[in-house]
Design a protein around this motif. Structure first.
Motif, PDB file in Angstrom:
ATOM      1  N   THR A  64       0.806  -1.226   0.000  1.00 55.19           N
ATOM      2  CA  THR A  64       0.000   0.000   0.000  1.00 55.19           C
ATOM      3  C   THR A  64       0.837   1.272   0.000  1.00 55.19           C
ATOM      4  O   THR A  64       0.319   2.351  -0.301  1.00 55.19           O
ATOM      5  CB  THR A  64      -0.918   0.037   1.233  1.00 55.19           C
ATOM      6  N   GLY A  65       2.098   1.158   0.389  1.00 59.42           N
ATOM      7  CA  GLY A  65       2.938   2.345   0.487  1.00 59.42           C
ATOM      8  C   GLY A  65       2.879   3.013   1.846  1.00 59.42           C
ATOM      9  O   GLY A  65       3.657   3.937   2.118  1.00 59.42           O
ATOM     10  N   ALA A  66       1.974   2.575   2.706  1.00 58.23           N
ATOM     11  CA  ALA A  66       1.889   3.129   4.061  1.00 58.23           C
ATOM     12  C   ALA A  66       2.979   2.511   4.935  1.00 58.23           C
ATOM     13  O   ALA A  66       3.496   1.431   4.645  1.00 58.23           O
ATOM     14  CB  ALA A  66       0.513   2.853   4.656  1.00 58.23           C
ATOM     15  N   ARG A  67       3.314   3.181   6.023  1.00 59.25           N
ATOM     16  CA  ARG A  67       4.372   2.696   6.916  1.00 59.25           C
ATOM     17  C   ARG A  67       3.888   1.573   7.826  1.00 59.25           C
ATOM     18  O   ARG A  67       4.686   0.823   8.367  1.00 59.25           O
ATOM     19  CB  ARG A  67       4.908   3.850   7.764  1.00 59.25           C
ATOM     20  N   GLY A  68       2.601   1.480   8.019  1.00 59.86           N
ATOM     21  CA  GLY A  68       2.038   0.462   8.892  1.00 59.86           C
ATOM     22  C   GLY A  68       0.536   0.646   8.978  1.00 59.86           C
ATOM     23  O   GLY A  68      -0.045   1.528   8.320  1.00 59.86           O
ATOM     24  N   PHE A  69      -0.110  -0.171   9.809  1.00 63.86           N
ATOM     25  CA  PHE A  69      -1.568  -0.145   9.878  1.00 63.86           C
ATOM     26  C   PHE A  69      -2.110   1.190  10.372  1.00 63.86           C
ATOM     27  O   PHE A  69      -3.098   1.703   9.837  1.00 63.86           O
ATOM     28  CB  PHE A  69      -2.051  -1.278  10.787  1.00 63.86           C
ATOM     29  N   VAL A  70      -1.484   1.766  11.380  1.00 64.00           N
ATOM     30  CA  VAL A  70      -1.962   3.051  11.902  1.00 64.00           C
ATOM     31  C   VAL A  70      -1.862   4.127  10.827  1.00 64.00           C
ATOM     32  O   VAL A  70      -2.782   4.936  10.647  1.00 64.00           O
ATOM     33  CB  VAL A  70      -1.168   3.448  13.164  1.00 64.00           C
ATOM     34  N   ASP A  71      -0.759   4.123  10.091  1.00 65.47           N
ATOM     35  CA  ASP A  71      -0.586   5.071   8.991  1.00 65.47           C
ATOM     36  C   ASP A  71      -1.639   4.831   7.911  1.00 65.47           C
ATOM     37  O   ASP A  71      -2.196   5.773   7.336  1.00 65.47           O
ATOM     38  CB  ASP A  71       0.825   4.917   8.415  1.00 65.47           C
ATOM     39  N   PHE A  72      -1.941   3.554   7.654  1.00 63.85           N
ATOM     40  CA  PHE A  72      -2.943   3.218   6.647  1.00 63.85           C
ATOM     41  C   PHE A  72      -4.332   3.697   7.073  1.00 63.85           C
ATOM     42  O   PHE A  72      -5.105   4.201   6.255  1.00 63.85           O
ATOM     43  CB  PHE A  72      -2.954   1.707   6.414  1.00 63.85           C
ATOM     44  N   LEU A  73      -4.656   3.554   8.359  1.00 64.09           N
ATOM     45  CA  LEU A  73      -5.937   4.062   8.849  1.00 64.09           C
ATOM     46  C   LEU A  73      -6.060   5.564   8.613  1.00 64.09           C
ATOM     47  O   LEU A  73      -7.140   6.069   8.291  1.00 64.09           O
ATOM     48  CB  LEU A  73      -6.094   3.771  10.340  1.00 64.09           C
ATOM     49  N   ASP A  74      -4.948   6.270   8.767  1.00 62.22           N
ATOM     50  CA  ASP A  74      -4.970   7.714   8.517  1.00 62.22           C
ATOM     51  C   ASP A  74      -5.275   8.008   7.055  1.00 62.22           C
ATOM     52  O   ASP A  74      -5.948   8.997   6.738  1.00 62.22           O
ATOM     53  CB  ASP A  74      -3.638   8.342   8.931  1.00 62.22           C
ATOM     54  N   LEU A  75      -4.799   7.141   6.153  1.00 64.83           N
ATOM     55  CA  LEU A  75      -5.143   7.292   4.736  1.00 64.83           C
ATOM     56  C   LEU A  75      -6.648   7.121   4.530  1.00 64.83           C
ATOM     57  O   LEU A  75      -7.283   7.883   3.797  1.00 64.83           O
ATOM     58  CB  LEU A  75      -4.404   6.250   3.893  1.00 64.83           C
ATOM     59  N   LEU A  76      -7.214   6.108   5.182  1.00 62.52           N
ATOM     60  CA  LEU A  76      -8.650   5.860   5.038  1.00 62.52           C
ATOM     61  C   LEU A  76      -9.473   7.015   5.602  1.00 62.52           C
ATOM     62  O   LEU A  76     -10.554   7.318   5.101  1.00 62.52           O
ATOM     63  CB  LEU A  76      -9.026   4.554   5.745  1.00 62.52           C
ATOM     64  N   ARG A  77      -8.967   7.657   6.637  1.00 65.49           N
ATOM     65  CA  ARG A  77      -9.678   8.797   7.232  1.00 65.49           C
ATOM     66  C   ARG A  77      -9.799   9.956   6.253  1.00 65.49           C
ATOM     67  O   ARG A  77     -10.738  10.756   6.339  1.00 65.49           O
ATOM     68  CB  ARG A  77      -8.941   9.275   8.482  1.00 65.49           C
ATOM     69  N   THR A  78      -8.872  10.059   5.316  1.00 64.98           N
ATOM     70  CA  THR A  78      -8.879  11.182   4.373  1.00 64.98           C
ATOM     71  C   THR A  78      -9.669  10.877   3.105  1.00 64.98           C
ATOM     72  O   THR A  78      -9.710  11.701   2.196  1.00 64.98           O
ATOM     73  CB  THR A  78      -7.439  11.536   3.966  1.00 64.98           C
ATOM     74  N   ASN A  79     -10.261   9.690   3.039  1.00 64.19           N
ATOM     75  CA  ASN A  79     -10.988   9.257   1.837  1.00 64.19           C
ATOM     76  C   ASN A  79     -10.081   9.155   0.618  1.00 64.19           C
ATOM     77  O   ASN A  79     -10.534   9.285  -0.522  1.00 64.19           O
ATOM     78  CB  ASN A  79     -12.159  10.204   1.531  1.00 64.19           C
ATOM     79  N   ALA A  80      -8.785   8.912   0.868  1.00 63.15           N
ATOM     80  CA  ALA A  80      -7.849   8.756  -0.241  1.00 63.15           C
ATOM     81  C   ALA A  80      -8.083   7.443  -0.988  1.00 63.15           C
ATOM     82  O   ALA A  80      -7.693   7.313  -2.147  1.00 63.15           O
ATOM     83  CB  ALA A  80      -6.409   8.816   0.276  1.00 63.15           C
ATOM     84  N   TRP A  81      -8.718   6.484  -0.298  1.00 62.98           N
ATOM     85  CA  TRP A  81      -9.019   5.187  -0.909  1.00 62.98           C
ATOM     86  C   TRP A  81     -10.534   4.976  -0.846  1.00 62.98           C
ATOM     87  O   TRP A  81     -11.022   4.162  -0.061  1.00 62.98           O
ATOM     88  CB  TRP A  81      -8.295   4.066  -0.158  1.00 62.98           C
ATOM     89  N   PRO A  82     -11.313   5.668  -1.648  1.00 62.01           N
ATOM     90  CA  PRO A  82     -12.777   5.637  -1.509  1.00 62.01           C
ATOM     91  C   PRO A  82     -13.416   4.277  -1.748  1.00 62.01           C
ATOM     92  O   PRO A  82     -14.508   4.014  -1.246  1.00 62.01           O
ATOM     93  CB  PRO A  82     -13.250   6.662  -2.548  1.00 62.01           C
ATOM     94  N   GLU A  83     -12.761   3.388  -2.501  1.00 59.51           N
ATOM     95  CA  GLU A  83     -13.356   2.086  -2.804  1.00 59.51           C
ATOM     96  C   GLU A  83     -13.013   1.007  -1.780  1.00 59.51           C
ATOM     97  O   GLU A  83     -13.522  -0.108  -1.868  1.00 59.51           O
ATOM     98  CB  GLU A  83     -12.896   1.601  -4.185  1.00 59.51           C
ATOM     99  N   PHE A  84     -12.170   1.336  -0.820  1.00 55.29           N
ATOM    100  CA  PHE A  84     -11.681   0.311   0.103  1.00 55.29           C
ATOM    101  C   PHE A  84     -12.819  -0.402   0.827  1.00 55.29           C
ATOM    102  O   PHE A  84     -12.775  -1.616   1.038  1.00 55.29           O
ATOM    103  CB  PHE A  84     -10.724   0.935   1.122  1.00 55.29           C
ATOM    104  N   PHE A  85     -13.845   0.337   1.210  1.00 57.68           N
ATOM    105  CA  PHE A  85     -14.939  -0.247   1.986  1.00 57.68           C
ATOM    106  C   PHE A  85     -16.061  -0.820   1.117  1.00 57.68           C
ATOM    107  O   PHE A  85     -17.092  -1.237   1.638  1.00 57.68           O
ATOM    108  CB  PHE A  85     -15.502   0.796   2.953  1.00 57.68           C
ATOM    109  N   GLU A  86     -15.861  -0.849  -0.197  1.00 63.82           N
ATOM    110  CA  GLU A  86     -16.847  -1.431  -1.101  1.00 63.82           C
ATOM    111  C   GLU A  86     -16.413  -2.851  -1.461  1.00 63.82           C
ATOM    112  O   GLU A  86     -15.360  -3.056  -2.066  1.00 63.82           O
ATOM    113  CB  GLU A  86     -16.971  -0.592  -2.375  1.00 63.82           C
ATOM    114  N   VAL A  87     -17.221  -3.826  -1.102  1.00 62.32           N
ATOM    115  CA  VAL A  87     -16.885  -5.226  -1.375  1.00 62.32           C
ATOM    116  C   VAL A  87     -17.028  -5.497  -2.875  1.00 62.32           C
ATOM    117  O   VAL A  87     -18.053  -5.174  -3.483  1.00 62.32           O
ATOM    118  CB  VAL A  87     -17.796  -6.168  -0.570  1.00 62.32           C
TER     119      VAL A  87
END
Length: 297
Positions: A64-87
């Motif tokens: 993903t390019g993130a440093r870890g899970f906490v960093d990745f959650l911060d990405l999700l908070r910004t809506n940078a990955w809008p499709e992530f929560f779509e199955v």
């Protein structure tokens, strides 16, 4: 759970040198649940345990390019990955940014499609270390697979969106990503951890034998003696409502199994808080960065 009717919580408060346990209650509005937790955290330490995955398989995370899970959650908070929560509904929709599959149960769905779509060599790489088979437990289901009775992906999606990300916005910290429990308890605040209530059954002596079922009220009633014995042995005070719930097998409704598990998850957390169980038997570097761990496993 993604279903509100299956969301139950059991609470213990430190009173002097012992714990006082309240009867399990249906969670209701998640926002109100979090509000109450943070209100208590203004002057105290609050540990919240949730029975859904908190973390990602390292083989996926490093892509993903993130440093870890906490960093990745911060990405999700910004809506940078809008499709992530779509199955994903079809194999051609599976991607790094849309990793959950399948939506529904269309004919011909395979785990191989998930493996190919996420760029790993085997389905086992989509399991976190805490989920892999050992000599004493079977492998769990990958967080990304959303089909079948043992799937956990949809609960994770709901839990992250409704609990973890909003709680992070308010300053909650994640175990073990941001430290040990001792390190995280230095200051008042909310700490979130992943739990697995079923592992507390044996700890208390409340296992379900062959022919018994957690879903049956009568079988849950048979565990009352073991639960009371555990509480008495460790100076845990069960409030009258909690005592009655245990004696009643947590009621005749199907939600009784969820109330039972809420209490069992709490038992495990008390065991860790009191030092009778380690918070983790092993927490590898990748667990700290990406995968997390299950409390007391």
């Amino acid at each position: 759970s993604k279903h509100s009717r299956k969301r139950w919580a059991a609470t213990a408060r430190r009173v002097g040198s012992s714990w006082e346990v309240s009867a399990p209650e249906r969670v209701g509005l998640v926002q109100e649940f979090l509000h109450q937790a943070f209100a208590s955290a203004g002057h105290d330490r609050v540990l919240l345990g949730f029975d859904f995955p908190i973390g990602l398989p390292e083989a996926y995370g490093v892509q993903t390019g993130a440093r870890g899970f906490v960093d990745f959650l911060d990405l999700l908070r910004t809506n940078a990955w809008p499709e992530f929560f779509e199955v994903a509904q079809r194999p051609d929709q599976i991607s790094l940014r849309r990793p959950f599959y399948p939506q529904g149960a269309p004919k011909g769905v395979t785990r191989a499609a998930l493996v190919a779509g996420l760029g790993v060599s085997s389905f086992n790489e989509l399991l976190r270390a805490s989920e892999r088979a050992t000599s004493y437990r079977q492998a769990a289901c990958s967080i990304f697979w959303t089909l079948g009775g043992n799937q956990v992906g949809k609960a994770a999606l709901a839990g992250w969106q409704e609990v973890v990300i909003p709680a992070r916005r308010r300053g909650a910290r994640l175990w073990p990503f941001e430290g040990t429990l001792a390190e995280l308890a230095v200051l008042p605040g909310v700490v979130i951890a992943e739990t697995y209530p079923a592992e507390a059954y044996r700890l208390v002596g409340a296992e379900f034998s062959r022919g018994e079922s957690k879903r049956r009220m009568a079988d849950r009633c048979r565990k009352a003696e073991a639960i009371f014995a555990w509480a008495a042995a460790h100076g845990v005070r069960l409030a009258p409502g909690a005592q009655q719930a245990i004696l009643d097998g947590f009621g005749p409704l199907s939600a009784g199994e969820d109330a039972f598990d809420a209490l069992m998850g709490l038992v495990k957390m008390i065991e860790v808080a009191d030092g009778r169980r380690p918070e983790a038997t092993e927490v590898q570097d990748r667990s700290r960065a990406w995968e997390g761990w299950i409390l007391a496993r």
